[in-house]
Design an enzyme around this catalytic site. Structure first.
Site, mmCIF file in Angstrom:
data_model
loop_
_atom_site.group_PDB
_atom_site.id
_atom_site.type_symbol
_atom_site.label_atom_id
_atom_site.label_comp_id
_atom_site.label_asym_id
_atom_site.label_seq_id
_atom_site.Cartn_x
_atom_site.Cartn_y
_atom_site.Cartn_z
ATOM 1 N N ASP A 230 -28.554 42.204 45.998
ATOM 2 C CA ASP A 230 -27.715 41.094 45.567
ATOM 3 C C ASP A 230 -26.566 41.140 46.464
ATOM 4 O OD1 ASP A 230 -26.279 39.120 44.101
ATOM 5 O OD2 ASP A 230 -26.059 40.300 42.390
ATOM 6 N N HIS B 7 -15.119 39.634 32.137
ATOM 7 C CA HIS B 7 -15.613 40.572 31.243
ATOM 8 C C HIS B 7 -14.428 41.265 30.600
ATOM 9 C CE1 HIS B 7 -18.028 40.948 35.015
ATOM 10 N NE2 HIS B 7 -19.118 41.187 34.153
ATOM 11 N N LYS C 86 -31.920 38.249 36.035
ATOM 12 C CA LYS C 86 -31.653 39.197 37.804
ATOM 13 C C LYS C 86 -32.906 39.787 37.707
ATOM 14 C CE LYS C 86 -28.583 41.569 40.460
ATOM 15 N NZ LYS C 86 -27.368 42.208 40.586
ATOM 16 N N MET D 187 -15.198 30.662 30.538
ATOM 17 C CA MET D 187 -16.344 31.577 30.124
ATOM 18 C C MET D 187 -15.819 33.153 29.939
ATOM 19 S SD MET D 187 -18.283 34.138 32.112
ATOM 20 C CE MET D 187 -18.998 33.793 33.658
ATOM 21 N N ASP E 98 -23.881 30.012 38.280
ATOM 22 C CA ASP E 98 -23.254 31.273 39.230
ATOM 23 C C ASP E 98 -23.702 30.902 40.646
ATOM 24 O OD1 ASP E 98 -22.183 32.648 37.247
ATOM 25 O OD2 ASP E 98 -23.213 34.501 37.316
ATOM 26 N N GLU F 37 -28.381 32.202 38.595
ATOM 27 C CA GLU F 37 -27.347 32.557 39.885
ATOM 28 C C GLU F 37 -28.293 32.185 41.078
ATOM 29 O OE1 GLU F 37 -24.761 35.980 39.652
ATOM 30 O OE2 GLU F 37 -25.581 36.524 41.636
ATOM 31 N N ASP G 110 -19.878 33.431 41.519
ATOM 32 C CA ASP G 110 -19.993 34.962 41.284
ATOM 33 C C ASP G 110 -20.122 35.330 42.684
ATOM 34 O OD1 ASP G 110 -20.261 36.941 40.368
ATOM 35 O OD2 ASP G 110 -22.017 36.907 39.162
ATOM 36 N N ASP H 282 -24.116 38.494 46.914
ATOM 37 C CA ASP H 282 -22.792 38.026 46.738
ATOM 38 C C ASP H 282 -22.305 37.437 47.802
ATOM 39 O OD1 ASP H 282 -23.269 38.560 44.062
ATOM 40 O OD2 ASP H 282 -22.066 40.049 43.851
ATOM 41 N N GLU I 176 -28.398 35.179 31.636
ATOM 42 C CA GLU I 176 -28.106 35.176 33.145
ATOM 43 C C GLU I 176 -29.317 36.282 33.490
ATOM 44 O OE1 GLU I 176 -24.488 36.057 34.942
ATOM 45 O OE2 GLU I 176 -25.656 36.646 36.831
ATOM 46 N N HIS J 212 -29.813 35.562 42.261
ATOM 47 C CA HIS J 212 -30.950 36.248 41.622
ATOM 48 C C HIS J 212 -32.085 35.654 41.751
ATOM 49 C CE1 HIS J 212 -27.557 37.893 38.778
ATOM 50 N NE2 HIS J 212 -27.266 38.216 39.975
ATOM 51 N N ASP K 159 -12.216 43.610 32.641
ATOM 52 C CA ASP K 159 -11.640 43.215 33.644
ATOM 53 C C ASP K 159 -10.121 42.896 33.361
ATOM 54 O OD1 ASP K 159 -14.205 42.994 35.133
ATOM 55 O OD2 ASP K 159 -14.302 40.780 34.774
HETATM 56 C C1 GCO Z 1 -24.396 40.723 39.055
HETATM 57 C C2 GCO Z 1 -24.212 39.841 37.992
HETATM 58 C C3 GCO Z 1 -22.816 39.662 37.534
HETATM 59 C C4 GCO Z 1 -22.703 38.691 36.181
HETATM 60 C C5 GCO Z 1 -21.465 39.026 35.612
HETATM 61 C C6 GCO Z 1 -21.152 38.063 34.290
HETATM 62 O O1 GCO Z 1 -25.426 40.629 39.778
HETATM 63 O O2 GCO Z 1 -23.573 41.833 39.026
HETATM 64 O O3 GCO Z 1 -24.200 38.347 38.766
HETATM 65 O O4 GCO Z 1 -21.803 39.525 38.179
HETATM 66 O O5 GCO Z 1 -23.037 37.398 36.635
HETATM 67 O O6 GCO Z 1 -21.341 40.211 35.160
HETATM 68 O O7 GCO Z 1 -22.202 38.558 33.027
HETATM 69 MN MN MN Z 2 -23.790 36.436 38.126
HETATM 70 MN MN MN Z 3 -25.203 38.571 40.788
#
Ligand code: GCO
Ligand code: MN
Ligand code: MN
Length: 393
Positions: free
Chosen positions: A256, A55, A184, A89, A246, A218, A292, A258, A182, A221, A58
């Site tokens: 989420d 981002h 979610k 990306m 992702d 993702e 991700d 991760d 993307e 998601h 970041d």
């Molecule tokens: C989340 C998302 C993020 C995005 C990232 C890229 O659930 O927080 O998956 O990790 O993928 O912001 O746009």
């Molecule tokens: Mn993501």
């Molecule tokens: Mn995510």
């Protein structure tokens, strides 16, 4: 040499925010030190990754001066050069600053929408300067709690206007950049707009420059929404819209999580890798394989690199198993296409009165057809045996 150790040619990537995750959660403070981006890139290169995604914030802190920004970017480019790493990306942070508390492109306040566009254009410039070819749009806070605050159709229209505008910007600058949207279903908002990749795929078909826009599905998601990630990815691939992916792990019905790729739903992960690698036939996915996800909050820094290596290693283990699975003669026989010399030509004919007549008249003994067992128990057991290493490799 370890055949499962990651190589640059595998095209694995991580976000700065993933391996840089300090372990903060809604209930607790960070547990690890925040690492500097150049350090993270060097460590990722050592682990065998080829790319790092980011981002805008970041890398460049929110509100940094032009001089500060240019210095940071110069150093970062040098690190990329030294390590042979790429930035496949880039994306925009449209969720951390309080101005985005009611979303960005869909917010009711025009000042917020304008600021979101300004920030995204600057972030696109940054991404392109670092060599990015894919630009991700994750909705972040595009959603609601008090749903009466705006007509959801207006939210969709505002998002379309923003996408059309930003595609125009990219074209006008002559950038070689594609967008990947993307989806979610929720989190951080109670309801997010465009909750699944399927919603995104339709939305894309309504955009002015739909050819430059695809999806970034993702694992977590789609699983949060209770959907099959394999089917989601397959639909995106079939539409030539899988521009990015992702990868992570997720238990159904939770926030989420991760989690490390492959740590949940091992069969789903296997079928996903099989699809992406194309061992089951059809076109394979050749883009970056982005993880991700982040290390558990229980970990110190060495746990972060265990996490990163684990994601890549599991992917490669599954790819080798997918290859063995699809080379197994018994599997091939079990999934071989059923042929019918009489019906196949009728089914392949396009519509005409004559072809409809011929199909109507074709004799089919429904009772006899229904009696045939399909062998899927055997197929699924063999799938499990391949995954568990009892067969194949
Ligand atoms: C989340 C998302 C993020 C995005 C990232 C890229 O659930 O927080 O998956 O990790 O993928 O912001 O746009
Ligand atoms: Mn993501
Ligand atoms: Mn995510």
């Amino acid at each position: 040499m370890d055949p499962y150790a990651a190589q640059k040619s595998d095209k694995f990537s991580f976000g700065l925010w993933t391996v840089g995750n300090a372990g903060r959660d809604p209930f607790g403070e960070p547990v690890r030190a925040v690492q500097e981006p150049n350090y993270l890139v060097r460590k990722l290169a050592e682990c065998g990754a080829y790319g790092v995604n980011l981002h805008d914030n970041d890398l460049v802190p929110f509100g940094a001066s032009r001089t500060e920004r240019d210095r940071i970017v110069r150093e970062f480019k040098q690190t990329l050069k030294d390590t042979g790493m790429v930035v496949p990306m880039a994306t925009t942070n449209l969720f951390t600053h309080p101005i985005f508390k009611d979303g960005a492109f869909s917010a009711n306040d025009p000042k917020v929408r304008a600021f979101a566009l300004q920030k995204t254009m600057a972030s696109i410039d940054l991404g392109v300067e670092l060599g990015a070819k894919i630009y991700v749009f994750w909705g972040g806070r595009e959603g609601t709690e008090a749903d009466a605050c705006r007509d959801p159709r207006v939210a969709i229209q505002r998002t379309r206007a923003a996408m059309d505008f930003l595609c125009g910007y990219v074209k006008d600058q002559g950038y070689d950049l594609k967008f990947a949207l993307e989806a979610k279903p929720n989190e951080p908002r109670s309801e997010n707009y465009f909750p699944t990749t399927g919603h995104m795929l339709h939305f894309i078909s309504t955009l002015q420059h739909h050819e430059m826009v695809g999806v970034n599905p993702e694992v977590a998601h789609e699983v949060m929404a209770g959907l099959s990630f394999v089917h989601t990815v397959a639909q995106a691939m079939e539409a030539n819209k899988l521009f990015h992916i992702d990868l992570n792990g997720q238990k159904i019905g939770r926030y989420d999580q991760d989690l490390r790729f492959g740590s949940e739903d091992i069969k789903g992960s296997f079928l996903l890798v099989r699809l992406l690698e194309g061992t089951c036939g059809g076109k394979s996915y050749t883009g970056p394989k982005h993880f991700d996800a982040h290390a558990y909050r229980t970990e110190d820094e060495s746990g972060v690199w265990d996490f990163a290596k684990g994601c890549m290693r599991t992917y490669k283990l599954l790819a080798a198993r997918a290859n063995a699975f699809d080379s197994d003669p018994e599997i091939k026989a079990l999934i071989a296409e059923v042929k019918d010399a009489h019906l196949d030509p009728l089914l392949n004919a396009s519509y005409s009165r004559a072809s409809a007549q011929a199909l109507k008249a074709a004799p089919i003994d429904a009772t006899a057809v229904a009696k045939r067992g399909l062998g899927y128990e055997r197929l699924d057991q063999l799938t499990i045996e391949h995954i568990m290493g009892a067969r194949g490799l």
